[in-house]
Design a protein around this motif. Structure first.
Motif, PDB file in Angstrom:
ATOM      1  N   VAL A  76     -15.382 105.808   9.574  1.00 41.62           N
ATOM      2  CA  VAL A  76     -15.879 104.999  10.795  1.00 41.62           C
ATOM      3  C   VAL A  76     -17.016 104.399  10.412  1.00 41.62           C
ATOM      4  O   VAL A  76     -17.858 105.050   9.732  1.00 41.62           O
ATOM      5  N   VAL A  77     -17.236 103.174  10.878  1.00 43.53           N
ATOM      6  CA  VAL A  77     -18.646 102.525  10.903  1.00 43.53           C
ATOM      7  C   VAL A  77     -18.943 102.151  12.150  1.00 43.53           C
ATOM      8  O   VAL A  77     -18.192 101.448  13.004  1.00 43.53           O
ATOM      9  N   ASP A  78     -20.345 102.287  12.237  1.00 42.93           N
ATOM     10  CA  ASP A  78     -20.972 102.006  13.538  1.00 42.93           C
ATOM     11  C   ASP A  78     -21.510 100.516  13.119  1.00 42.93           C
ATOM     12  O   ASP A  78     -22.272 100.394  11.935  1.00 42.93           O
ATOM     13  N   VAL A  79     -21.296  99.229  13.780  1.00 46.86           N
ATOM     14  CA  VAL A  79     -21.862  97.982  13.433  1.00 46.86           C
ATOM     15  C   VAL A  79     -22.692  97.435  14.480  1.00 46.86           C
ATOM     16  O   VAL A  79     -22.238  97.573  15.771  1.00 46.86           O
ATOM     17  N   ARG A  80     -23.872  96.986  14.278  1.00 44.01           N
ATOM     18  CA  ARG A  80     -24.600  96.230  15.203  1.00 44.01           C
ATOM     19  C   ARG A  80     -24.961  94.859  14.623  1.00 44.01           C
ATOM     20  O   ARG A  80     -25.448  94.793  13.363  1.00 44.01           O
ATOM     21  N   LEU A  81     -25.048  93.908  15.529  1.00 45.45           N
ATOM     22  CA  LEU A  81     -25.441  92.439  15.070  1.00 45.45           C
ATOM     23  C   LEU A  81     -26.598  92.333  15.956  1.00 45.45           C
ATOM     24  O   LEU A  81     -26.639  92.377  17.189  1.00 45.45           O
ATOM     25  N   VAL A  82     -27.799  91.973  15.259  1.00 42.23           N
ATOM     26  CA  VAL A  82     -29.161  92.146  15.909  1.00 42.23           C
ATOM     27  C   VAL A  82     -29.576  90.399  15.648  1.00 42.23           C
ATOM     28  O   VAL A  82     -29.910  90.170  14.459  1.00 42.23           O
ATOM     29  N   LEU A  83     -30.258  90.025  16.625  1.00 44.69           N
ATOM     30  CA  LEU A  83     -31.077  88.655  16.612  1.00 44.69           C
ATOM     31  C   LEU A  83     -32.611  89.148  16.529  1.00 44.69           C
ATOM     32  O   LEU A  83     -32.954  89.701  17.556  1.00 44.69           O
ATOM     33  N   ALA A  84     -33.229  88.504  15.530  1.00 41.37           N
ATOM     34  CA  ALA A  84     -34.718  88.765  15.572  1.00 41.37           C
ATOM     35  C   ALA A  84     -35.427  87.314  15.241  1.00 41.37           C
ATOM     36  O   ALA A  84     -34.743  86.396  15.003  1.00 41.37           O
ATOM     37  N   ASP A  85     -36.723  87.290  15.794  1.00 37.54           N
ATOM     38  CA  ASP A  85     -37.472  86.277  15.691  1.00 37.54           C
ATOM     39  C   ASP A  85     -37.377  85.440  14.755  1.00 37.54           C
ATOM     40  O   ASP A  85     -37.152  84.207  14.488  1.00 37.54           O
ATOM     41  N   ASP A  86     -37.378  85.805  13.387  1.00 37.41           N
ATOM     42  CA  ASP A  86     -37.519  85.341  12.153  1.00 37.41           C
ATOM     43  C   ASP A  86     -37.312  86.356  11.181  1.00 37.41           C
ATOM     44  O   ASP A  86     -37.263  87.379  11.269  1.00 37.41           O
ATOM     45  N   ALA A  87     -37.406  85.832   9.783  1.00 35.56           N
ATOM     46  CA  ALA A  87     -37.168  86.654   8.733  1.00 35.56           C
ATOM     47  C   ALA A  87     -38.159  87.833   8.283  1.00 35.56           C
ATOM     48  O   ALA A  87     -37.957  88.927   7.836  1.00 35.56           O
ATOM     49  N   GLN A  88     -39.194  87.514   8.858  1.00 37.77           N
ATOM     50  CA  GLN A  88     -40.638  88.314   8.728  1.00 37.77           C
ATOM     51  C   GLN A  88     -40.613  89.534   9.761  1.00 37.77           C
ATOM     52  O   GLN A  88     -41.299  90.594   9.830  1.00 37.77           O
ATOM     53  N   ALA A  89     -39.765  89.269  10.847  1.00 38.76           N
ATOM     54  CA  ALA A  89     -39.701  90.321  12.017  1.00 38.76           C
ATOM     55  C   ALA A  89     -39.333  91.809  11.342  1.00 38.76           C
ATOM     56  O   ALA A  89     -38.448  91.828  10.675  1.00 38.76           O
ATOM     57  N   PRO A  90     -39.899  92.779  11.916  1.00 40.24           N
ATOM     58  CA  PRO A  90     -39.668  94.293  11.287  1.00 40.24           C
ATOM     59  C   PRO A  90     -38.176  94.451  11.595  1.00 40.24           C
ATOM     60  O   PRO A  90     -37.407  94.024  12.313  1.00 40.24           O
ATOM     61  N   GLU A  91     -37.515  95.308  10.559  1.00 37.34           N
ATOM     62  CA  GLU A  91     -36.136  95.589  10.617  1.00 37.34           C
ATOM     63  C   GLU A  91     -35.597  96.101  12.057  1.00 37.34           C
ATOM     64  O   GLU A  91     -34.750  95.681  12.389  1.00 37.34           O
ATOM     65  N   GLY A  92     -36.397  97.001  12.764  1.00 37.01           N
ATOM     66  CA  GLY A  92     -36.057  97.642  13.899  1.00 37.01           C
ATOM     67  C   GLY A  92     -36.263  96.828  15.037  1.00 37.01           C
ATOM     68  O   GLY A  92     -36.063  97.107  16.347  1.00 37.01           O
ATOM     69  N   SER A  93     -36.873  95.485  15.021  1.00 36.22           N
ATOM     70  CA  SER A  93     -36.999  94.829  16.148  1.00 36.22           C
ATOM     71  C   SER A  93     -35.743  93.624  16.375  1.00 36.22           C
ATOM     72  O   SER A  93     -34.962  93.549  15.663  1.00 36.22           O
ATOM     73  N   GLY A  94     -35.757  93.160  17.528  1.00 33.72           N
ATOM     74  CA  GLY A  94     -34.673  92.085  17.954  1.00 33.72           C
ATOM     75  C   GLY A  94     -33.908  92.694  18.853  1.00 33.72           C
ATOM     76  O   GLY A  94     -34.022  93.898  19.436  1.00 33.72           O
ATOM     77  N   ALA A  95     -32.970  91.725  19.510  1.00 27.91           N
ATOM     78  CA  ALA A  95     -31.873  92.188  20.553  1.00 27.91           C
ATOM     79  C   ALA A  95     -30.621  92.390  19.947  1.00 27.91           C
ATOM     80  O   ALA A  95     -30.185  91.564  19.115  1.00 27.91           O
ATOM     81  N   VAL A  96     -30.193  93.459  20.357  1.00 26.07           N
ATOM     82  CA  VAL A  96     -28.570  93.688  20.054  1.00 26.07           C
ATOM     83  C   VAL A  96     -27.678  92.806  20.581  1.00 26.07           C
ATOM     84  O   VAL A  96     -27.753  92.907  22.001  1.00 26.07           O
ATOM     85  N   LEU A  97     -27.163  92.051  19.862  1.00 24.18           N
ATOM     86  CA  LEU A  97     -26.187  90.773  20.478  1.00 24.18           C
ATOM     87  C   LEU A  97     -24.700  91.556  20.682  1.00 24.18           C
ATOM     88  O   LEU A  97     -23.925  91.383  21.564  1.00 24.18           O
ATOM     89  N   TRP A  98     -24.334  92.482  19.650  1.00 21.39           N
ATOM     90  CA  TRP A  98     -23.152  93.155  19.761  1.00 21.39           C
ATOM     91  C   TRP A  98     -23.124  94.371  18.975  1.00 21.39           C
ATOM     92  O   TRP A  98     -23.955  94.589  17.767  1.00 21.39           O
ATOM     93  N   SER A  99     -22.270  95.488  19.205  1.00 22.73           N
ATOM     94  CA  SER A  99     -22.251  96.555  18.587  1.00 22.73           C
ATOM     95  C   SER A  99     -20.735  96.997  18.546  1.00 22.73           C
ATOM     96  O   SER A  99     -20.264  96.859  19.669  1.00 22.73           O
ATOM     97  N   GLY A 100     -20.322  97.829  17.583  1.00 23.64           N
ATOM     98  CA  GLY A 100     -18.980  98.460  17.627  1.00 23.64           C
ATOM     99  C   GLY A 100     -18.787  99.496  16.798  1.00 23.64           C
ATOM    100  O   GLY A 100     -19.483  99.535  15.903  1.00 23.64           O
TER     101      GLY A 100
END
Length: 165
Positions: A76-100
């Motif tokens: 099983v794979v947990d998948v998250r699609l996250v929107l961050a402000d830009d490529a320099q944003a820390p990996e843990g930042s951003g809004a989760v758009l979708w997860s499954g």
């Protein structure tokens, strides 16, 4: 686990819309040809199929960045699609758009289908003309090969389990 659908639709030159949907929801990401987004995505899924526990892929949306995070636990794979402000944003930042949560097989099949649809619908030459980069043939075939190996290994494990009963 519900059915998973991934689509890549080429838009104006050098842009694509990536949709992901399942019974829990759906989201869209935008990808620019300035990075190797399709290649990153396909390789990330192939690495999961081959047993990697965690991986990621990034789609540059200029200036936003869409990050796919994958975490595998068994089949099983947990998948998250996250929107961050830009490529320099820390990996843990951003809004989760979708997860499954989906099986490795369902995720891999959805990824292969997405690019098979592009290939059959447009062909490699039209894809390259519209996207601005060659069709990710190598990466798609790596994923397809990984899927076959995974299916053979899974079938062998199932046979061994049944034989030991």
């Amino acid at each position: 686990m519900s059915s998973l659908s991934i689509t890549w639709t080429l838009g104006s030159h050098g842009w694509a819309v990536v949709k992901v949907a399942d019974g829990g929801g759906e989201a869209e990401a935008i990808a620019s040809h300035i990075t190797e987004a399709p290649e990153q995505f396909l390789y990330a899924v192939a690495r999961l199929v081959l047993g990697e526990k965690e991986t990621r892929a990034e789609l540059e949306g200029e200036p936003q960045v869409y990050r796919w995070f994958f975490r595998r636990n068994g089949s099983v794979v947990d998948v998250r699609l996250v929107l961050a402000d830009d490529a320099q944003a820390p990996e843990g930042s951003g809004a989760v758009l979708w997860s499954g949560r989906h099986t490795v097989t369902a995720l891999a099949r959805s990824a292969v289908r997405a690019f098979d649809r592009l290939d059959y619908g447009q062909g490699e030459e039209a894809y390259e003309s519209q996207w601005g980069r060659p069709f990710p043939r190598l990466e798609l075939e790596v994923l397809r090969t990984a899927m076959r190996s995974y299916q053979r290994a899974t079938a062998a494990d199932d046979s061994a389990s049944e034989a030991s009963r």
